[in-house]
Design an enzyme around this catalytic site. Structure first.
Site, short mmCIF file in Angstrom:
data_model
loop_
_atom_site.label_atom_id
_atom_site.label_comp_id
_atom_site.label_asym_id
_atom_site.label_seq_id
_atom_site.Cartn_x
_atom_site.Cartn_y
_atom_site.Cartn_z
N ASP A 152 0.86 -1.18 0.00
CA ASP A 152 0.00 0.00 0.00
C ASP A 152 0.90 1.24 0.00
OD1 ASP A 152 -2.94 1.03 0.46
OD2 ASP A 152 -1.64 2.23 1.76
N GLU A 158 1.07 5.67 0.28
CA GLU A 158 0.47 6.98 0.50
C GLU A 158 1.21 7.96 -0.39
OE1 GLU A 158 -2.21 7.21 2.20
OE2 GLU A 158 -2.08 5.17 3.00
N HIS A 168 -5.42 5.01 6.45
CA HIS A 168 -4.68 5.81 5.47
C HIS A 168 -3.20 5.93 5.83
CE1 HIS A 168 -8.26 6.87 3.21
NE2 HIS A 168 -8.86 7.23 4.35
N ASP A 175 -2.83 -0.12 6.31
CA ASP A 175 -3.70 -0.48 5.20
C ASP A 175 -3.26 -1.78 4.54
OD1 ASP A 175 -4.95 1.84 5.83
OD2 ASP A 175 -4.71 2.81 3.89
#
Length: 609
Positions: free
Chosen positions: A51, A53, A192, A197
Site C-alpha cells: 500500500d 500513501e 490511510h 492499510d
C-alpha cells in the site's frame, strides 16, 4: 521528528526470509513466461501485499510519501516493510490531514530512488497484491523507470477487482478497503497509513480466498481467471481439462458433432488446456472456438518432437477451421525444368517421376515466381509455353528482340548449344547457385549505380527467394536420402530422447529413463517403427514442415547419431553458404526507401565457408 528508515520486521510466528533460522520461502516467478508455468497452488504462492500513501496527484505529477508492505505465504506473515519517503514536493494540507503525514515528518526521510532497491528486493519472487492495484503499481513502476531500475513484470492481484466479483450489494454497499475491512472483521483497521492499510488488505485477501475457495479456486491461475472478465460459460468449461494428464502431447478441441475445431501441442496437456478458460487467452478467434467446443481429447507423446510432428499431421488430416497454419501441406508449388527438345521452366504443383529437375517446394506461388525470375536473369532460356520440335520454325517473341532469350523458336540456336544453358540451370537448381547469385549481383549493382533502388530491391527479393528455396531443398533432400537415421539426445533429468527417422519422416519416438541402457529401448523402437518406402522428390514421405522440425532437432547441441543407413551431407558449394549474406540483404529491402538508398549495396562475391 526523524523519519524511520527502511525496516523489515519479522512476524511473531515465523522468522524473516533472510533469517538463517528459518528456511527461505520458495519464490515463484512474478511473470508467467509460458502457459506451462501456470497452475501454482495458492498455498505455495508468496504474496507481497503493498500500500502507498502519496501527495494526491497521479504518477509523474505527484510523489510517494510512504510505502508499507506485508509478505505472506500459506496464511502466515513472513515479513513486513515500512518507510516514509521524501516526495521532494510539498504535501497538500488536505492530504496531511487525511494521512497524518506532514512535510516535517518526511523532511529527513530517504527519497524514492534510495527506497526502491530495498523494496524491489523485498518483493522479489512474489505475486504483488494491492487494493486498487493500478494506482499503487502505476506509481512504483513509474518511479522505477524514471530512476533507471528494472521493473519486474510482476503478476498482480487486485483485491478491489476480486471483491467486485465476489461481494454482492446486499453484503456491502461498495468495495472500498474500509468497507471490506468491516465485512471481514480485519484485525487491523485501515487508517490511510501504508503499513496499517497493507495489514488490513492481507486480511481482506484471505477473506476473499475463503469465498472463492468454495467455488473451486485453488490455484493462482484460477484466481486470475475469477478476477478477470471471463465469460461464465467459458469458465464453466474448465472441467474439460480435468481428464488430461500433466504430460507432453497434442490436444484436440471438438464440438458436439465431433468436428475437430482446433489442434495444439504442449509440454503439459492439462495445464495448457486449462489456460484456454482463463484470462490468459486473449485471441478473439480462439475465444469463439472455446465457446463452441464441448470436448477436448489429449494424445500423450513420448518426446516434444513427436508432439510437434503429431500436431502437424493431425492439422493436415482434420484441417480445423480455427488453426491458421499447416492446414494444407498439399498446396505446394515447384519449379520444373521440362523434358522436351528445348526445355523451359514451368510452375507446377506436383513432382512426377519424369526425370525432370525440380526446385521447391515453395509455400506460395508468388515466391515461386520470384525464384523463376531470378533464374531467367541468369539463364536466357525461353519463357514461352509453345511446344517446340527439334527444328522449330516459329516467330521470335519480344524477349528475343530485347536479348533476354536465345530464341530457339526461329532456329537461331542449335539444340546442343541451348542444352548448355539448360545444363547450367539444372546445376544451379540442385547444386551450386553461384551463377544465379553473380548474375543478380551484377544487375543489382547496375540498378544501384543508376539510383533505381526500388528496382534493385525487387531483384534482391528474387535472389532471396531462389537462394532460400534452394538451400531448403538441399537440406531436406540430404535427410530424406537416408533410409534410416537413429538419433538420441540427453534430457534434463538424465534420460534419453530416442527417435527413428526414415526418409525424412518420424517413424518412431520414445524415451529411455535415467539409469537404464538406451540401446534396448532404441532397438524396440526400430522394430516397431513405421515402414517408409522411397518416393519421388525430397518431400515424398513427409511434409516440408515435418522435415524441417526433424532437421532442427537433429541439429540441436547434444544430439547423437546412433545408427544411419545412408549418407547425410549437403553440398559444400550449395546454396546454404549464401544465406548469411541474404540476412543482411533482407533487412535492407524492408527499410524505408530513403534508408534503403544509403544501405542498398550489391551482395558482392561469395566466399566459401
Amino acid at each position: 521528528m526523524a523519519a524511520p528508515s527502511v525496516v523489515t520486521m519479522t512476524s511473531p510466528v515465523r522468522a524473516a526470509a533472510g533469517d538463517s533460522a528459518a528456511p527461505a520461502p520458495t519464490p515463484i516467478r512474478g511473470v508467467q513466461h509460458s502457459f506451462d508455468d501456470l497452475g501454482t497452488l495458492l498455498r505455495d504462492v508468496t504474496f507481497c501485499v503493498v500500500d502507498l500513501e502519496t501527495t494526491g496527484n497521479p504518477p509523474g505529477e505527484g510523489g510517494i510519501t510512504e510505502i508499507g508492505a506485508v509478505k505472506v505465504r500459506a496464511g502466515e506473515v513472513i515479513a513486513e516493510f515500512q518507510t516514509l519517503v521524501n516526495p521532494s514536493e510539498p504535501i497538500p494540507s488536505f492530504i496531511a490531514v487525511l494521512t497524518g503525514i506532514s512535510d516535517r515528518m518526511v523532511a529527513s526521510s530517504p527519497r524514492i530512488e534510495s527506497v526502491l532497491p530495498a523494496f524491489l528486493e523485498f518483493a522479489r519472487g512474489c505475486v504483488m497484491v494491492a487494493h486498487n492495484a493500478p494506482f499503487d503499481m502505476g506509481f512504483l513502476k513509474h518511479e522505477s523507470l524514471v530512476h533507471g531500475y528494472d521493473w519486474p513484470d510482476f503478476t498482480v492481484v487486485d483485491t478491489a477487482l476480486l471483491a467486485r466479483r465476489v461481494i454482492t450489494p446486499d453484503e456491502a454497499p461498495n468495495c472500498k478497503l474500509g468497507t471490506l475491512a468491516k465485512l471481514f472483521r480485519t484485525t487491523t483497521t485501515p487508517n490511510h497509513r501504508a503499513l496499517s492499510d497493507a495489514r488490513a488488505t492481507v486480511d481482506v485477501l484471505h477473506g476473499l480466498f475463503e469465498r472463492v475457495g468454495s467455488l473451486g479456486v485453488q490455484t493462482l491461475e484460477d484466481l486470475q481467471t475469477y478476477s478477470s472478465r471471463v465469460a461464465p460459460a467459458v469458465r464453466a468449461k474448465r472441467h474439460l481439462a480435468e481428464s488430461l494428464p500433466h504430460a507432453a502431447g497434442v490436444y484436440l478441441f471438438a464440438d458436439d458433432r465431433g468436428e475437430v475445431l482446433y489442434i495444439g501441442k504442449s509440454k503439459d496437456l492439462r495445464t495448457r488446456v486449462r489456460s484456454y478458460f482463463t484470462a490468459s487467452e486473449t485471441r478473439n478467434r480462439i475465444g469463439e472456438m472455446v465457446g463452441i467446443a464441448t470436448t477436448v481429447r489429449g494424445i500423450e507423446c513420448g518426446t516434444p518432437l513427436e508432439a510437434e510432428v503429431r500436431e502437424l499431421r493431425l492439422i493436415a488430416e482434420h484441417k480445423p477451421r480455427y488453426n491458421r497454419k499447416s492446414k494444407f501441406p498439399e498446396r505446394q508449388h515447384w519449379l520444373k525444368v521440362t523434358v522436351e527438345p528445348f526445355p523451359r521452366l514451368s510452375l507446377v504443383k506436383q513432382v512426377r517421376d519424369d526425370a525432370a529437375e525440380y526446385l521447391g517446394p515453395f509455400s506460395s506461388r508468388k515466391t515461386a515466381e520470384r525464384a523463376m525470375a531470378a533464374l531467367h536473369e541468369a539463364f536466357p532460356i525461353r519463357q514461352c509455353t509453345a511446344r517446340m520440335s527439334r527444328t522449330p520454325q516459329l516467330s521470335p517473341c519480344v524477349l528475343a528482340e530485347m536479348g533476354r532469350c536465345v530464341a530457339p523458336c526461329d532456329g537461331r540456336i542449335s539444340m546442343d548449344s541451348y542444352g548448355d544453358f539448360v545444363t547450367g540451370l539444372r546445376a544451379a537448381l540442385t547444386g551450386d547457385p553461384t551463377p544465379v547469385v553473380e548474375a543478380l549481383d551484377r544487375r543489382i549493382e547496375l540498378l544501384s549505380a543508376d539510383e533505381r533502388f526500388e528496382d534493385a530491391a525487387v531483384h534482391r527479393d528474387r535472389l532471396s527467394a531462389f537462394v532460400r528455396s534452394s538451400a531448403r531443398m538441399q537440406r531436406m533432400a540430404a535427410v530424406t536420402a537416408c533410409a534410416e537415421i537413429c538419433a538420441a539426445r540427453r534430457t534434463d533429468d538424465g534420460g534419453w530422447e530416442l527417435h527413428v527417422i526414415r526418409r525424412g519422416r518420424l517413424a518412431a519416438a520414445g524415451f529411455s529413463p535415467r539409469g537404464t541402457d538406451p540401446r534396448p529401448h532404441l532397438e524396440m523402437l526400430r522394430a516397431s517403427a513405421e515402414t517408409v518406402l522411397p518416393g519421388i522428390g525430397p518431400v515424398a514421405a513427409a511434409s516440408p514442415e515435418e522435415i524441417e522440425l526433424i532437421l532442427r532437432w537433429l541439429e540441436l547441441p547434444g544430439v547423437r547419431l546412433v545408427e544411419m543407413d545412408g549418407t547425410w551431407t549437403c553440398p559444400v558449394g550449395g546454396a546454404g553458404r549464401h544465406l548469411n549474406r541474404l540476412e543482411n540483404a533482407h533487412s535492407d529491402v524492408h527499410q524505408h526507401p530513403g534508408e534503403r538508398r544509403r544501405h542498398l549495396r550489391p551482395l558482392g562475391p561469395a566466399r566459401a565457408g
